[in-house]
Design a protein around this motif. Sequence first.
Motif, PDB file in Angstrom:
ATOM      1  N   LEU A  76      53.200  18.708  61.789  1.00  0.00           N
ATOM      2  CA  LEU A  76      53.948  19.395  60.773  1.00  0.00           C
ATOM      3  C   LEU A  76      52.921  20.115  60.197  1.00  0.00           C
ATOM      4  O   LEU A  76      53.173  20.857  59.198  1.00  0.00           O
ATOM      5  CB  LEU A  76      54.980  18.434  60.135  1.00  0.00           C
ATOM      6  CG  LEU A  76      56.017  17.842  61.006  1.00  0.00           C
ATOM      7  CD1 LEU A  76      56.574  16.679  60.180  1.00  0.00           C
ATOM      8  CD2 LEU A  76      56.663  19.035  61.384  1.00  0.00           C
TER       9      LEU A  76
ATOM     10  N   GLU B 208      59.701  21.168  62.487  1.00  0.00           N
ATOM     11  CA  GLU B 208      58.853  22.273  62.297  1.00  0.00           C
ATOM     12  C   GLU B 208      59.567  23.397  61.579  1.00  0.00           C
ATOM     13  O   GLU B 208      59.135  23.981  60.867  1.00  0.00           O
ATOM     14  CB  GLU B 208      58.258  22.793  63.851  1.00  0.00           C
ATOM     15  CG  GLU B 208      57.258  21.820  64.308  1.00  0.00           C
ATOM     16  CD  GLU B 208      56.680  22.059  65.487  1.00  0.00           C
ATOM     17  OE1 GLU B 208      55.677  21.674  65.971  1.00  0.00           O
ATOM     18  OE2 GLU B 208      57.424  22.641  66.363  1.00  0.00           O
TER      19      GLU B 208
ATOM     20  N   TYR C 128      59.413  22.571  57.977  1.00  0.00           N
ATOM     21  CA  TYR C 128      58.102  22.680  57.500  1.00  0.00           C
ATOM     22  C   TYR C 128      57.645  24.019  57.590  1.00  0.00           C
ATOM     23  O   TYR C 128      56.915  24.707  56.591  1.00  0.00           O
ATOM     24  CB  TYR C 128      57.137  21.825  58.210  1.00  0.00           C
ATOM     25  CG  TYR C 128      56.865  20.689  57.558  1.00  0.00           C
ATOM     26  CD1 TYR C 128      57.601  19.565  57.603  1.00  0.00           C
ATOM     27  CD2 TYR C 128      55.752  20.366  56.801  1.00  0.00           C
ATOM     28  CE1 TYR C 128      57.416  18.384  56.958  1.00  0.00           C
ATOM     29  CE2 TYR C 128      55.386  19.324  56.083  1.00  0.00           C
ATOM     30  CZ  TYR C 128      56.140  18.221  56.213  1.00  0.00           C
ATOM     31  OH  TYR C 128      55.938  17.051  55.548  1.00  0.00           O
TER      32      TYR C 128
END
Length: 351
Positions: A24, A114, A117
């Motif tokens: 991440l 993901e 993030y």
Amino acid sequence: MFEDKNTSKTPLDNLGEFALIEALTKSVKHENKSSVLGIGDDAAVIDHNSKQTLISTDLLVEGVHFDLSYMPLKHLGYKAVMVNLSDVYAMNAIPTQITVSIAVSNRFTLEALEEFYAGIDLACKNYKVDLVGGDTTSSTTGLTVSITAIGVASKDKIVPRSGAKENDLLVVSGDLGAAYTGLQVLEREKAVFQVNPNTQPDLSPYTYSIERQLKPEARKDVIELLDELKIVPSSMIDISDGLSSEILHLSKSSNIGFHLFEEKLPMDPEVNLICEEFKFNSTTAVLNGGEDYELLFTISQKDFDKIKNHPLLTVIGHAVEQNAGCQLVNGLGHQIELTAQGWQNFSEKED
Ligand code: ADP
Ligand code: MG
């Protein structure tokens, strides 16, 4: 807004905490000299030299603060950062770092996180803020996100809620109510979708409101503008819970009353149209809606010439003596006492 491109799915239990953190945060790069040491040690190190450091934290819980059935994860990441940066700007300070802590259940995949993030990264890039740490843990109940923002300001620039004086002008940035009307549209479409998953709603008449709900921007530009105009507000707050509740906060902290003029409230025309369609009062949407993340502040009357006619700023009222309370003044000159609605998460009882 954002596109969601991920197709493959990696369960989190295949990964472990450290690989997840690594995945991440691998693209994190620092933009601020003050970020001396970031992710990868026991603590981050920040050096603001002789200036003052500001810290603000928010906690977002799935099902209470956000609903992933219409909030894409990338937007959630972006918005979670905005909410925190907005608090730092509301002190007339510049955010420089954030930490992000997540508790996440195995319902989520690596690819989903993901996306989350990617929203955080974009927010950091757009606002020149460094992600310098956080914490990661598992959860049995969905996703919980806590973000802490750290900022910097020289001592004489910091603006608390407590400095408003009688006769100061009450000013708001941008326009109000659209995050709320956007939420109403999204909630309605969710309900329609649950009944008939094949419907394709036409959301084009609601674009502005939906964007304000899903992708709010913190008012960095307003803080820069105030600096350019050499204005230090006497008090300031950001609008997260609704105009009414924020005015009452300024009032309480500054020991002062306010007159707020209904006809001055800045609204996008789309807000009026949606309010008509949903048959609710647009003033109520502005007063109690919340999540606009605009800045609400007071300035001395002598600064009026510097802001007058500025497209970003609207004078919506002024400070009066404390005993007069906080009043909405309508077009007929009638006064209606402001009440706070704010968030009512605690009013829903668990069973
Ligand atoms: P510790 O055991 O000291 O708590 P962790 O293993 O939790 O350390 O974290 C390792 C590093 O990764 C630390 O620098 C921490 O700040 C960072 N970190 C952990 N989780 C996150 C996250 N969700 N987002 C960003 N950074 C994180
Ligand atoms: Mg940890």
